[in-house]
Design a protein around this motif. Structure first.
Motif, PDB file in Angstrom:
ATOM      1  N   TRP A  24       0.823  -1.208   0.000  1.00 23.65           N
ATOM      2  CA  TRP A  24       0.000   0.000   0.000  1.00 23.65           C
ATOM      3  C   TRP A  24       0.858   1.260   0.000  1.00 23.65           C
ATOM      4  O   TRP A  24       0.590   2.216  -0.737  1.00 23.65           O
ATOM      5  N   SER A  49       0.075   2.369  -3.936  1.00 25.83           N
ATOM      6  CA  SER A  49      -1.341   2.739  -3.962  1.00 25.83           C
ATOM      7  C   SER A  49      -1.638   3.763  -5.045  1.00 25.83           C
ATOM      8  O   SER A  49      -2.777   3.916  -5.473  1.00 25.83           O
ATOM      9  N   PRO A 107     -10.777   2.529  -1.594  1.00 28.82           N
ATOM     10  CA  PRO A 107     -10.292   1.255  -1.032  1.00 28.82           C
ATOM     11  C   PRO A 107     -11.108   0.845   0.188  1.00 28.82           C
ATOM     12  O   PRO A 107     -10.660   0.909   1.325  1.00 28.82           O
TER      13      PRO A 107
END
Length: 319
Positions: free
Chosen positions: A164, A168, A177
């Motif tokens: 992440w 991301s 998300p």
């Protein structure tokens, strides 16, 4: 005649009872153990692929469309058309779904093969009449799976957080998300433990494999749904630590409000949209919420484990 003293009979030292109990437990449930290890290895492999080769390939495709951003994903309408399904964006969320499914599987395993099946076929009662007390039997039944669950989920959470943090920005702009919040924090480790405790209690109460499986699955689903949809500590945001801001980019490069149409060429043309962007807003309440949720999950787990020992003490000797 001379008297001879009898030699002392050598005493064979057996392995400690705890070690024997753990070995028996691992051998009895070796299929479930291998399934869990395979799941952790496969999910970790997917995360590592997303972290390395998958991210590199996706970034190369974005670069081909003239985008090489770091903090937000800006997608042109043409680029978006080539990343709509079965792609990096979809695979990014797959480990989160797999972890959720694993929590349900752990509850089913605890309710059925781990507890109820041994009570149903008399294996547990046989162990109790020998060298293992009911309390020690249940403690081992809970501690050994819990150890593997904690180690496996902790590994996945750590790799997921790294993914992440690193990539991301490659996710499709405009799609929030919604599940990542539960997959990059300690509550992800605590949730399967709750499933383990819930399933064990169901197995001890029902003492029949199929009913215990049904109650463990349905009950954990209800608990998960209530905590997931009506969690009282999240405030106005379903994902307080990873909420995002998205916007649209016109053909002149101006940033405008996101019209919400990502795959409709007509809508994009009407609003003169040439691309999209998104950034994730930092949240100071992420860890406080995560730790609070983890504490609640662990408290519920402790209550269920206590209830399981109470049920065992009251009904164990009457089985």
């Amino acid at each position: 005649m001379t008297a001879t003293a009898a030699l002392p009979t050598p005493v064979r030292r057996s392995r400690p009872r705890v070690r024997g109990l753990l070995w028996t437990l691992l051998r009895l449930h070796r299929t479930a153990l291998w399934l869990w290890l395979t799941f952790v290895a496969a999910t970790a492999g997917l995360l590592l692929w997303l972290l390395g080769p998958g991210a590199d390939a996706t970034q190369a495709k974005l670069d081909a469309f003239g985008y090489s951003g770091v903090s937000a994903a800006a997608w042109s309408s043409d680029a978006m058309g080539s990343f709509t399904s079965g792609t990096y964006n979809d695979l990014f969320y797959a480990p989160s779904n797999l972890i959720t499914i694993a929590s349900f599987a752990i509850a089913l395993f605890a309710g059925g093969p781990l507890i109820a099946r041994e009570l149903e076929n008399g294996t547990a009662q046989l162990a109790w009449t020998q060298s293992v007390s009911p309390a020690r039997w249940l403690a081992a039944k809970l501690a050994v799976p819990a150890g593997f669950v904690v180690l496996g989920t902790t590994l996945l959470v750590l790799v997921y957080r790294q993914l992440w943090s690193a990539h991301s920005n490659l996710l499709l702009a405009g799609i929030g998300p919604t599940s990542i919040y539960y997959s990059i924090g300690p509550s992800t480790v605590a949730a399967p433990l709750l499933g383990l405790a819930f399933g064990a209690l169901a197995g001890l109460v029902l003492r029949r494999t199929l009913p215990a499986l049904a109650v463990a699955g349905a009950g954990y689903f209800v608990v998960y749904a209530v905590l997931g949809k009506h969690w009282p500590f999240q405030g106005d945001y379903p994902q307080p630590g990873v909420r995002s801001r998205s916007w649209a980019i016109t053909s002149t490069g101006a940033e405008v409000a996101d019209p919400g149409c990502y795959d409709s060429q007509k809508c994009l043309a009407e609003h003169d949209i040439a691309g999209f962007g998104r950034e994730y807003l930092p949240s100071s309440d992420y860890w406080s919420h995560q730790l609070l949720e983890t504490g609640v999950l662990l408290a519920l787990t402790a209550l269920l484990v206590t209830a399981a020992f109470v049920v065992l003490r009251r009904r164990g000797t009457t089985a």
